[in-house]
Design an enzyme around this catalytic site. Structure first.
Site, mmCIF file in Angstrom:
data_model
loop_
_atom_site.group_PDB
_atom_site.id
_atom_site.type_symbol
_atom_site.label_atom_id
_atom_site.label_comp_id
_atom_site.label_asym_id
_atom_site.label_seq_id
_atom_site.Cartn_x
_atom_site.Cartn_y
_atom_site.Cartn_z
ATOM 1 N N GLY A 136 0.840 -1.204 0.000
ATOM 2 C CA GLY A 136 0.000 0.000 0.000
ATOM 3 C C GLY A 136 0.870 1.247 0.000
ATOM 4 O O GLY A 136 1.896 1.275 0.680
ATOM 5 N N ARG A 158 0.690 -4.906 -5.537
ATOM 6 C CA ARG A 158 0.873 -6.148 -4.781
ATOM 7 C C ARG A 158 1.040 -7.215 -5.861
ATOM 8 O O ARG A 158 0.219 -7.312 -6.769
ATOM 9 C CB ARG A 158 -0.350 -6.424 -3.903
ATOM 10 N N ASP A 179 5.530 -5.020 5.783
ATOM 11 C CA ASP A 179 6.056 -6.328 6.196
ATOM 12 C C ASP A 179 6.132 -7.325 5.040
ATOM 13 O O ASP A 179 7.108 -8.072 4.914
ATOM 14 C CB ASP A 179 5.226 -6.891 7.354
ATOM 15 N N THR A 226 4.617 2.441 5.469
ATOM 16 C CA THR A 226 3.232 1.975 5.540
ATOM 17 C C THR A 226 2.505 2.784 6.597
ATOM 18 O O THR A 226 3.081 3.061 7.663
ATOM 19 C CB THR A 226 3.122 0.466 5.862
ATOM 20 N N ILE A 227 1.267 3.150 6.310
ATOM 21 C CA ILE A 227 0.529 3.966 7.287
ATOM 22 C C ILE A 227 0.225 3.181 8.557
ATOM 23 O O ILE A 227 -0.080 3.762 9.587
ATOM 24 C CB ILE A 227 -0.786 4.534 6.697
ATOM 25 N N ASP A 228 0.304 1.834 8.497
ATOM 26 C CA ASP A 228 -0.140 1.008 9.628
ATOM 27 C C ASP A 228 0.791 1.027 10.851
ATOM 28 O O ASP A 228 0.378 0.680 11.943
ATOM 29 C CB ASP A 228 -0.301 -0.452 9.184
ATOM 30 N N ASP A 285 3.045 -1.058 11.611
ATOM 31 C CA ASP A 285 2.890 -2.414 12.157
ATOM 32 C C ASP A 285 4.101 -3.299 11.895
ATOM 33 O O ASP A 285 3.964 -4.508 11.756
ATOM 34 C CB ASP A 285 1.634 -3.066 11.564
ATOM 35 N N ARG A 305 -4.793 -2.951 8.796
ATOM 36 C CA ARG A 305 -5.190 -4.291 8.367
ATOM 37 C C ARG A 305 -5.174 -5.273 9.543
ATOM 38 O O ARG A 305 -6.132 -5.978 9.783
ATOM 39 C CB ARG A 305 -4.239 -4.761 7.282
ATOM 40 N N GLY A 339 -10.220 12.238 21.185
ATOM 41 C CA GLY A 339 -11.069 12.115 22.375
ATOM 42 C C GLY A 339 -12.218 11.133 22.232
ATOM 43 O O GLY A 339 -13.318 11.371 22.734
ATOM 44 N N ARG A 361 -4.659 7.302 3.160
ATOM 45 C CA ARG A 361 -3.412 6.937 2.485
ATOM 46 C C ARG A 361 -2.841 8.089 1.645
ATOM 47 O O ARG A 361 -1.697 8.003 1.176
ATOM 48 C CB ARG A 361 -3.655 5.716 1.601
HETATM 49 N N1 LIG Z 1 6.206 -14.269 1.624
HETATM 50 C C1 LIG Z 1 6.547 -13.489 0.601
HETATM 51 N N2 LIG Z 1 7.533 -13.851 -0.243
HETATM 52 C C2 LIG Z 1 7.887 -13.068 -1.293
HETATM 53 N N3 LIG Z 1 7.303 -11.892 -1.569
HETATM 54 C C3 LIG Z 1 6.322 -11.464 -0.773
HETATM 55 C C4 LIG Z 1 5.884 -12.231 0.366
HETATM 56 N N4 LIG Z 1 4.902 -11.562 0.969
HETATM 57 C C5 LIG Z 1 4.727 -10.429 0.257
HETATM 58 N N5 LIG Z 1 5.572 -10.359 -0.788
HETATM 59 C C6 LIG Z 1 5.636 -9.325 -1.834
HETATM 60 O O1 LIG Z 1 5.499 -8.031 -1.271
HETATM 61 C C7 LIG Z 1 4.353 -7.377 -1.840
HETATM 62 C C8 LIG Z 1 3.773 -6.423 -0.843
HETATM 63 O O2 LIG Z 1 3.311 -7.142 0.292
HETATM 64 P P1 LIG Z 1 1.931 -6.740 1.010
HETATM 65 O O3 LIG Z 1 0.843 -6.704 -0.007
HETATM 66 O O4 LIG Z 1 1.784 -7.634 2.170
HETATM 67 O O5 LIG Z 1 2.151 -5.232 1.446
HETATM 68 P P2 LIG Z 1 3.132 -4.630 2.552
HETATM 69 O O6 LIG Z 1 4.496 -4.496 1.996
HETATM 70 O O7 LIG Z 1 3.011 -5.424 3.810
HETATM 71 O O8 LIG Z 1 2.559 -3.154 2.712
HETATM 72 P P3 LIG Z 1 1.181 -2.699 3.398
HETATM 73 O O9 LIG Z 1 0.806 -3.733 4.431
HETATM 74 O O10 LIG Z 1 1.497 -1.385 3.973
HETATM 75 O O11 LIG Z 1 0.183 -2.602 2.308
HETATM 76 C C9 LIG Z 1 3.446 -8.535 -2.260
HETATM 77 O O12 LIG Z 1 2.508 -8.150 -3.228
HETATM 78 C C10 LIG Z 1 4.465 -9.514 -2.811
HETATM 79 O O13 LIG Z 1 4.885 -9.148 -4.091
HETATM 80 O O1 LIG Z 2 -5.361 -0.456 -0.787
HETATM 81 P P1 LIG Z 2 -5.654 -1.881 -0.474
HETATM 82 O O2 LIG Z 2 -4.920 -2.839 -1.338
HETATM 83 O O3 LIG Z 2 -7.129 -2.130 -0.417
HETATM 84 O O4 LIG Z 2 -5.087 -2.175 0.993
HETATM 85 C C1 LIG Z 2 -5.678 -1.705 2.141
HETATM 86 C C2 LIG Z 2 -4.751 -1.997 3.293
HETATM 87 O O5 LIG Z 2 -3.543 -1.283 3.106
HETATM 88 C C3 LIG Z 2 -3.296 -0.472 4.243
HETATM 89 O O6 LIG Z 2 -3.799 0.810 3.959
HETATM 90 C C4 LIG Z 2 -1.809 -0.370 4.490
HETATM 91 O O7 LIG Z 2 -1.294 -1.619 4.805
HETATM 92 C C5 LIG Z 2 -4.087 -1.146 5.368
HETATM 93 O O8 LIG Z 2 -4.357 -0.269 6.428
HETATM 94 C C6 LIG Z 2 -5.301 -1.593 4.617
HETATM 95 O O9 LIG Z 2 -5.911 -2.702 5.241
HETATM 96 MG MG LIG Z 3 1.643 -5.225 5.498
#
Ligand SMILES: Nc1ncnc2c1ncn2[C@@H]1O[C@H](COP(=O)(O)OP(=O)(O)OP(=O)(O)O)[C@@H](O)[C@H]1O
Ligand SMILES: O=P(O)(O)OC[C@H]1O[C@](O)(CO)[C@@H](O)[C@@H]1O
Ligand SMILES: [Mg+2]
Length: 321
Positions: free
Chosen positions: A11, A72, A103, A125-127, A129, A171, A185, A252
């Protein structure tokens, strides 16, 4: 190290552009050639690379989103996908990669590292996390957006004696809900890190009305479940006029806050410096106000849920009685 590349993944988050600028400019300052990769791991597999110069990142320090676009990419999770990516990096003569994301993005980066390609990560990431850092770029801006929105909801809630359930992003994590709820608040904050007690939420709303409150605001993290369901339960149990607002992707977007820009600059430059110094397979981050780095392996191992300091949650509860 002569040529490095940078991509944004997962994201998008306010501050990603500032981070791209920091990586490109720091790299050029240090004598490197810098490439941008469009569309995250999708572009890495497809070979969607572009040469970046100082001007490529001009006038983006204050812009939300990411000029490199983000996706993604399921294919990158497979060995075949990763092989295609490694072939592209080799063909383009890239010596090191910097990924900006969450992550999931670092799980991908961990795979590249395991296969011998020097890769470092920057948490965006805005989360907020991600284990291994107390801060992720974009969180401050997202929280401020949510607080501004809830302040506005409070105006109309008070005028109409209504209860509002406001669903914010997160998420799997309640950080945005906790910060936005506390700073705006809210009467109750519902987050995945703490068991949800519907009776207690209803009780607090009723007590508030009994002592003359004209409105109630409940903030819920999307990771807990649907705000609309919680709204229904509250309406049934209190009989009060209850509305639900889902803030969604508004959180976002927007210009990154000064804090996010500062973090982008600090973490962006550090990720480049580490690659140059031969340090790879790490995510840069913030701990005790110091820029640190953590191996991807550890980022994956540690669970963010176990890291959340719940004292802020309990403080928020004590201030919203
Ligand atoms: N286990 C994994 N092995 C290899 N690549 C991965 C794996 N998990 C995620 N990725 C790659 O990283 C991309 C981004 O991961 P994900 O969609 O979980 O977002 P993120 O990086 O956690 O960010 P956010 O949670 O803020 O949206 C995935 O679309 C994929 O291409
Ligand atoms: O934009 P998408 O793919 O719907 O993803 C939404 C998710 O991405 C985030 O904005 C960032 O990880 C989460 O807070 C939310 O659950
Ligand atoms: Mg994530």
């Amino acid at each position: 190290m002569k040529k490095i590349a940078v991509l944004t993944s997962g994201g998008d988050a306010p501050g990603m552009n500032t981070t791209i600028r920091a990586v490109v400019r720091r790299g050029i300052f240090k004598g490197l050639e810098v490439y941008g990769i469009y569309n995250g791991y999708r572009g890495l597999i497809d070979g969607n690379f572009v040469s970046m110069n100082l001007g490529s990142v001009g006038d983006i320090i204050h812009r939300g989103g990411t000029i490199l676009q983000s996706t993604r990419c399921e294919e990158f999770k497979t060995v075949e996908g990763q092989d295609k990516a490694l072939t592209q990096l080799k063909e383009k003569g890239i010596d090191g990669l910097i990924v900006i994301g969450g992550d999931g993005t670092f799980k991908g980066a961990e795979q590249l590292t395991a296969q011998g390609f020097p890769t470092n990560g920057i948490p965006g990431t805005i989360d907020n996390d991600i284990a291994g850092t107390e801060y992720t770029i974009g969180f401050d801006t997202a929280v401020n957006t949510a607080v501004e929105a809830i302040d506005k909801i409070r105006d109309t809630a008070a005028s109409h004696e209504r209860t509002y359930v406001v669903e914010v992003m997160g998420r799997d994590a309640g950080n945005i809900a906790l910060w936005a709820g506390m700073c705006a608040g809210a009467e109750s904050i519902i987050i995945p890190e703490v068991d949800y007690d519907a009776e207690n939420v209803v009780d607090r709303i009723k007590k508030g009305y009994e002592r003359g409150k004209t409105h109630s605001i409940i903030v819920i993290a999307e990771g807990v479940g649907k705000g609309t369901e919680i709204g229904k339960v509250i309406k049934e149990k209190t009989g009060f006029d209850t509305k639900v607002t889902i803030l969604g992707h508004i959180q976002r977007g927007g210009a990154p806050s000064a804090y996010d820009r500062m973090m982008s600059n600090q973490l962006g430059a550090k990720a480049v410096d580490l690659l140059i110094d031969g340090k790879k397979g790490v995510m840069v981050g913030l701990k005790n106000n110091q820029v640190i780095n953590t191996p991807f392996k550890e980022v994956e191992k540690e669970k963010h849920k176990q890291m959340m300091d719940l004292s802020t949650y309990h403080l928020a509860r004590s201030l919203s009685i």
